[in-house]
Scaffold this motif. Sequence first.
Motif, PDB file in Angstrom:
ATOM      1  N   HIS A 124       0.611  -1.525  -0.020  1.00  0.00           N
ATOM      2  CA  HIS A 124       0.000  -0.158  -0.126  1.00  0.00           C
ATOM      3  C   HIS A 124       1.311   1.267   0.231  1.00  0.00           C
ATOM      4  CE1 HIS A 124      -2.698  -2.706   1.276  1.00  0.00           C
ATOM      5  NE2 HIS A 124      -3.421  -2.174   1.294  1.00  0.00           N
TER       6      HIS A 124
ATOM      7  N   HIS B 286      -3.300  13.867   1.494  1.00  0.00           N
ATOM      8  CA  HIS B 286      -3.944  14.935   0.058  1.00  0.00           C
ATOM      9  C   HIS B 286      -2.890  16.849   0.164  1.00  0.00           C
ATOM     10  CE1 HIS B 286      -7.573  15.525  -2.397  1.00  0.00           C
ATOM     11  NE2 HIS B 286      -6.504  16.419  -3.281  1.00  0.00           N
TER      12      HIS B 286
ATOM     13  N   ALA C  16      -0.952   8.795  -7.816  1.00  0.00           N
ATOM     14  CA  ALA C  16      -1.939   7.966  -8.316  1.00  0.00           C
ATOM     15  C   ALA C  16      -1.610   6.469  -9.446  1.00  0.00           C
ATOM     16  CB  ALA C  16      -3.318   7.813  -7.945  1.00  0.00           C
TER      17      ALA C  16
ATOM     18  N   LYS D 256      -1.773  -0.359  -4.108  1.00  0.00           N
ATOM     19  CA  LYS D 256      -3.140   0.004  -3.545  1.00  0.00           C
ATOM     20  C   LYS D 256      -3.038   0.884  -2.505  1.00  0.00           C
ATOM     21  CE  LYS D 256      -5.612  -4.260  -2.381  1.00  0.00           C
ATOM     22  NZ  LYS D 256      -6.092  -5.227  -2.103  1.00  0.00           N
ATOM     23  N   LEU D 257      -3.786   2.558  -3.439  1.00  0.00           N
ATOM     24  CA  LEU D 257      -3.366   3.958  -2.005  1.00  0.00           C
ATOM     25  C   LEU D 257      -3.795   4.428  -1.840  1.00  0.00           C
ATOM     26  CD1 LEU D 257      -1.742   6.788  -3.001  1.00  0.00           C
ATOM     27  CD2 LEU D 257      -3.930   6.934  -4.195  1.00  0.00           C
TER      28      LEU D 257
ATOM     29  N   ILE E 158      -5.356   7.599   1.240  1.00  0.00           N
ATOM     30  CA  ILE E 158      -4.992   9.085   0.880  1.00  0.00           C
ATOM     31  C   ILE E 158      -5.836   9.273   2.493  1.00  0.00           C
ATOM     32  CG2 ILE E 158      -6.375  11.140   0.235  1.00  0.00           C
ATOM     33  CD1 ILE E 158      -6.370   9.855  -2.480  1.00  0.00           C
TER      34      ILE E 158
ATOM     35  N   VAL F 189      -7.476   9.337  -9.510  1.00  0.00           N
ATOM     36  CA  VAL F 189      -7.012   8.939  -8.794  1.00  0.00           C
ATOM     37  C   VAL F 189      -7.688   7.490  -7.759  1.00  0.00           C
ATOM     38  CG1 VAL F 189      -6.200   9.173  -6.362  1.00  0.00           C
ATOM     39  CG2 VAL F 189      -6.292  10.827  -8.032  1.00  0.00           C
TER      40      VAL F 189
ATOM     41  N   PHE G 196      -8.232   5.211  -5.683  1.00  0.00           N
ATOM     42  CA  PHE G 196      -7.586   4.953  -4.750  1.00  0.00           C
ATOM     43  C   PHE G 196      -8.061   4.290  -3.535  1.00  0.00           C
ATOM     44  CE2 PHE G 196     -11.004   8.532  -3.957  1.00  0.00           C
ATOM     45  CZ  PHE G 196     -11.804   7.829  -3.100  1.00  0.00           C
ATOM     46  N   GLN G 197      -8.019   3.097  -3.017  1.00  0.00           N
ATOM     47  CA  GLN G 197      -8.907   1.891  -2.019  1.00  0.00           C
ATOM     48  C   GLN G 197      -9.821   2.560  -0.822  1.00  0.00           C
ATOM     49  OE1 GLN G 197      -6.172   1.266  -4.104  1.00  0.00           O
ATOM     50  NE2 GLN G 197      -7.354  -0.183  -5.248  1.00  0.00           N
TER      51      GLN G 197
ATOM     52  N   LEU H  15     -10.102   6.073   1.124  1.00  0.00           N
ATOM     53  CA  LEU H  15      -9.656   7.592   1.698  1.00  0.00           C
ATOM     54  C   LEU H  15     -10.126   8.735   3.133  1.00  0.00           C
ATOM     55  CD1 LEU H  15     -10.266  11.196  -1.155  1.00  0.00           C
ATOM     56  CD2 LEU H  15     -11.127  11.240   1.735  1.00  0.00           C
TER      57      LEU H  15
END
Length: 391
Positions: A141, A146, A161, A170-171, A173, A189, A191-192, A194
């Motif tokens: 990950h 941000h 990303a 995996k991202l 945030i 972006v 993302f997985q 946030l």
Amino acid sequence: MTQFEPPRMGEPYLLTPGPLTTAYEVKEAMLRDWGSWDGDFRAMTASLRAQLLGLLGDAATEYDCVPLQGSGSYCVEAMLGSFVPKDGKVLVLANGAYGLRAAKTMDYLGRACHLLDKGDYLPPRGAEVAAILANDPAITHVLAIHCETSSGILNPVEEIAEATFAAGRKLLIDSMSAFGAVEIDVAKVPFQALVSSANKCIEGVPGFGFVLARKEEIAASKGNSHSLSLDIHAQWDYMEKSGQWRFTPPTHAVAAFLKALEMHAEEGGVKGRGARYTRNRDVMVAGMRALGFETLLEDRWLSPIIVTFFNPADPKFDFTRFYDLMKAQGFIIYPGKLTVVDSFRVGCIGRMDEHVMTRVVAAAKSALDTMGVASAAPPAAALEERKKLAA
């Protein structure tokens, strides 16, 4: 008098990254008590979750929203503890206090971490991320901040990303101080998960944060969490089955947040809110520079959330007195949170507009005059350090 004056309350403006100045209507929403198990409050929770998902646009169908009691740091820890498996490894991208706090959280969790620390001046770049991921296949990950509010940097999450997705990782945030005012397109972006907080750009009050995560990630996270209270899967599962929070919810903060969401939509959503904050920043920065102050960051990295200024070199400048003089004029600013230079911060978010920011600049000038500060210019060494590190 503008529509952004704090009505009837007389409190100072909070020029901070949250808690922040809220509308009277948001405060007023907290005057009623709610039963946490009552059907009306369950409907409020459902509405909150749906409206936050709506801010993601068309991609909302792939995600779900899980509100969680506590401050933003609770949500960051919940995200890391729930979505990173016990044998996972996180690349933490840090350029300030909150990235470093995330790395410290990984230490507490006892899970592997690779820290990229860029210092206070510069953002992590996509090429750096790509190189680290190529050299360390154990990383599962990537965690990006941000908006790093200790410096005010708006980090380039799109290129981060892109590098993360290209490497098959995996991202995650931390969008604590940006979500709701800085657009994030999940097509660019992907993302997985946030996380953000009620008392930031939506302009609610403290009490809870929320996780926006892919449904498949939430479902797969069962059993990962190190904590009963911070288990996102358990919170989500209970809400899906009952419509209720697992433990006592911040009922008044939820009621206030729903009003804040209504006002956010009336302003034009993310674009409208972001435009006002950007104008706040531009007016305030121009005015402060006219007084001799200098920003920590180059213009291209300035966020519309909060701006860090170097302390003046003039020996008559004393931050504690400057703070008190600003407060006496109705403005509470933020001390610096940097390790290299002395600084202070001025927030651009909350229930205020450019006319208020003009008054902020006038208050700063008055404070300098009272202290007998001839110039607000920073130490030459601080500017040299910025130039050297930015090269």
